[in-house]
Design an enzyme around this catalytic site. Structure first.
Site, PDB file in Angstrom:
ATOM      1  N   LEU A  21      46.077  31.008  38.283  1.00  0.00           N
ATOM      2  CA  LEU A  21      44.619  31.181  38.368  1.00  0.00           C
ATOM      3  C   LEU A  21      44.338  32.546  38.963  1.00  0.00           C
ATOM      4  CD1 LEU A  21      43.330  27.888  40.086  1.00  0.00           C
ATOM      5  CD2 LEU A  21      43.006  28.546  37.694  1.00  0.00           C
ATOM      6  N   HIS A  22      43.498  33.329  38.343  1.00  0.00           N
ATOM      7  CA  HIS A  22      43.123  34.593  38.984  1.00  0.00           C
ATOM      8  C   HIS A  22      41.750  35.113  38.578  1.00  0.00           C
ATOM      9  CE1 HIS A  22      44.451  36.248  35.128  1.00  0.00           C
ATOM     10  NE2 HIS A  22      43.738  37.312  35.419  1.00  0.00           N
ATOM     11  N   ARG A  23      41.082  34.447  37.624  1.00  0.00           N
ATOM     12  CA  ARG A  23      39.765  34.951  37.190  1.00  0.00           C
ATOM     13  C   ARG A  23      38.793  34.910  38.359  1.00  0.00           C
ATOM     14  NH1 ARG A  23      40.323  37.642  33.010  1.00  0.00           N
ATOM     15  NH2 ARG A  23      42.077  36.768  31.928  1.00  0.00           N
ATOM     16  N   ASP A  57      44.029  30.226  33.697  1.00  0.00           N
ATOM     17  CA  ASP A  57      42.837  30.924  33.210  1.00  0.00           C
ATOM     18  C   ASP A  57      43.228  32.280  32.623  1.00  0.00           C
ATOM     19  OD1 ASP A  57      43.351  32.413  35.500  1.00  0.00           O
ATOM     20  OD2 ASP A  57      41.533  31.777  36.558  1.00  0.00           O
ATOM     21  N   ARG A 102      45.106  38.214  44.270  1.00  0.00           N
ATOM     22  CA  ARG A 102      43.684  37.929  44.519  1.00  0.00           C
ATOM     23  C   ARG A 102      43.502  36.480  44.978  1.00  0.00           C
ATOM     24  NH1 ARG A 102      38.528  39.066  42.130  1.00  0.00           N
ATOM     25  NH2 ARG A 102      39.259  40.690  40.737  1.00  0.00           N
TER      26      ARG A 102
END
Ligand code: UD1
Length: 376
Positions: A213-215, A291, A248
């Site tokens: 996940l990083h969006r 994502d 992030r």
């Protein structure tokens, strides 16, 4: 023929550029190339490790821009790329994907009358809140030669007034890399062991899931990130999950104090993984929850079911033909998707047209003819 200046900036660019550089060198006659790294991604785990895994040569030029707001990062790439472009007088600039570096170098080149070729053109999520969508639309509007990965991309481009004569359906260079490296993939057990985690968890009767996940839309607000971690924890009680954490996301879990939502027994946390590690983890997975754009394509090529935690995708072929299902941030849909896969009813899909390991060769062949004809 002046060199083709090949631009990479961020992690998803590296696996796209590696086969292109090899195909330019293998073309008869060879097409001269220079590799430019903007330095958008700079951590060893986000950049150097992937260069090594993908056997990418050292960049000829490193602009070392680093992190910043979108405006600052894009502007810094532009400022630093301009003198490099002036110095090397390339026959064209070749950009891939949709990151800030892609758009920044495109803008510099086209304004100086240097032709631009864009690989992975025409993908659209039709979600202008995504920074990548802005980068895609603008890059395709001004680039001169557009290489697409799936047929729907041409219709998207034509809707935006792009002449079909500028477009070449070449296939998917990301899959060139996957097929070239599949045999060298690192077994998942080795990857866990290397990080001090017990690989016994992989022997769970249902197997294991992989999560990335990083969006910003998923990880930048505490409520959304907490909600996603909560549902993932619930899933991990049935199926152990291996997380490869983007910097992030790691940073935000700490910043928002959400570490307690993670169950260390069933949610195994890893730092960002190398390319060979990721292929190894995905290949053996029961399901991938992500994502990422690239993972949607790689799981389709590997035949592994993928649940995409986004409201939309710019890669519809992975849903129509591949193994991808969009579940958004809808908890019921996420749970139902996992339940279906655990019941053995996950999508098997088929490999899309021209995702055959030879996209980069087709690009090199077309690029040569286009440059020889004056890149008009
Ligand atoms: C970028 C791309 C995205 C791609 C993703 C893959 C854009 C608009 N987005 O998003 O399309 O899917 O890369 O990773 O270009 N950071 C590090 N070390 C690094 C790189 C980043 O710590 O090597 C941290 C920094 O805190 C940085 C943040 O991650 O501010 C975001 O990095 P950035 O390159 O701005 O965007 P990504 O979210 O990685």
């Amino acid at each position: 023929m002046g060199p083709v200046m090949c631009i990479v900036g961020a992690r998803p660019n590296f696996m796209k550029m590696a086969p292109i550089l090899r195909a330019l060198a293998a073309h008869a006659p060879p097409i001269p190339a220079l590799l430019v790294h903007t330095g958008q991604h700079y951590d060893a785990s986000m950049s150097d490790q992937l260069f090594a895994d993908l056997r990418l040569p050292r960049p000829d030029i490193n602009l070392e821009v680093g992190s910043g707001t979108h405006a600052a990062q894009t502007a810094e790439v532009m400022k630093r790329f301009e003198p490099a472009l002036d110095e090397h007088r390339p026959s064209c600039v070749l950009v891939v994907g949709d990151v800030n570096s892609t758009l920044a170098c495109t803008l510099v080149a086209v304004k100086k009358g240097v032709p631009v070729a864009h690989v992975e053109a025409g993908l659209r999520s039709y979600d202008r809140k995504m920074p990548e969508e802005i980068n895609r639309v603008l890059t395709d509007q001004v680039a001169d030669r557009l290489y697409t990965t799936e047929r729907s991309a041409l219709a998207n481009l034509q809707r935006e007034g792009v002449d079909a004569a500028r477009v070449c359906f070449a296939g998917n260079v990301m899959i060139d890399s996957l097929l070239a490296n599949r045999d060298a993939a690192r077994p998942a057990a080795d990857t866990l062991r290397a990080h001090g985690l017990d690989p016994a968890v992989l022997l769970h009767p249902r197997g294991y899931g992989v999560v990335t996940l990083h969006r910003p839309s998923n990880v930048d607000t505490p409520q959304t990130l907490a909600m996603l971690l909560t549902v993932l924890r619930e899933i991990s009680a049935q199926l152990p999950l291996v997380f490869a954490l983007h910097p992030r996301t790691r940073g935000n879990i700490d910043k928002f104090g959400l570490g307690s939502l993670l169950d260390p027994a069933t949610m195994l946390l890893l730092p960002p993984q190398g390319y060979l590690e990721m292929i190894g983890l995905m290949s053996g997975a029961t399901v991938v929850l992500t994502d990422s754009g690239g993972l949607q394509e790689e799981t389709t090529a590997l035949g592994v079911p993928c649940l995409t935690l986004r409201e939309n995708t710019e890669r519809p072929i992975t849903v129509e033909q591949g193994t991808n299902t969009m579940v958004g941030r809808d908890l019921a849909a996420i749970r139902a998707g996992v339940a279906e896969i655990l019941a053995g009813k996950g999508k098997r899909g088929r490999v899309p047209e021209l995702w055959d390991g030879h996209a980069a060769e087709r690009i090199a062949a077309d690029l040569f003819l286009w440059l020889r004809a004056g890149a008009a």
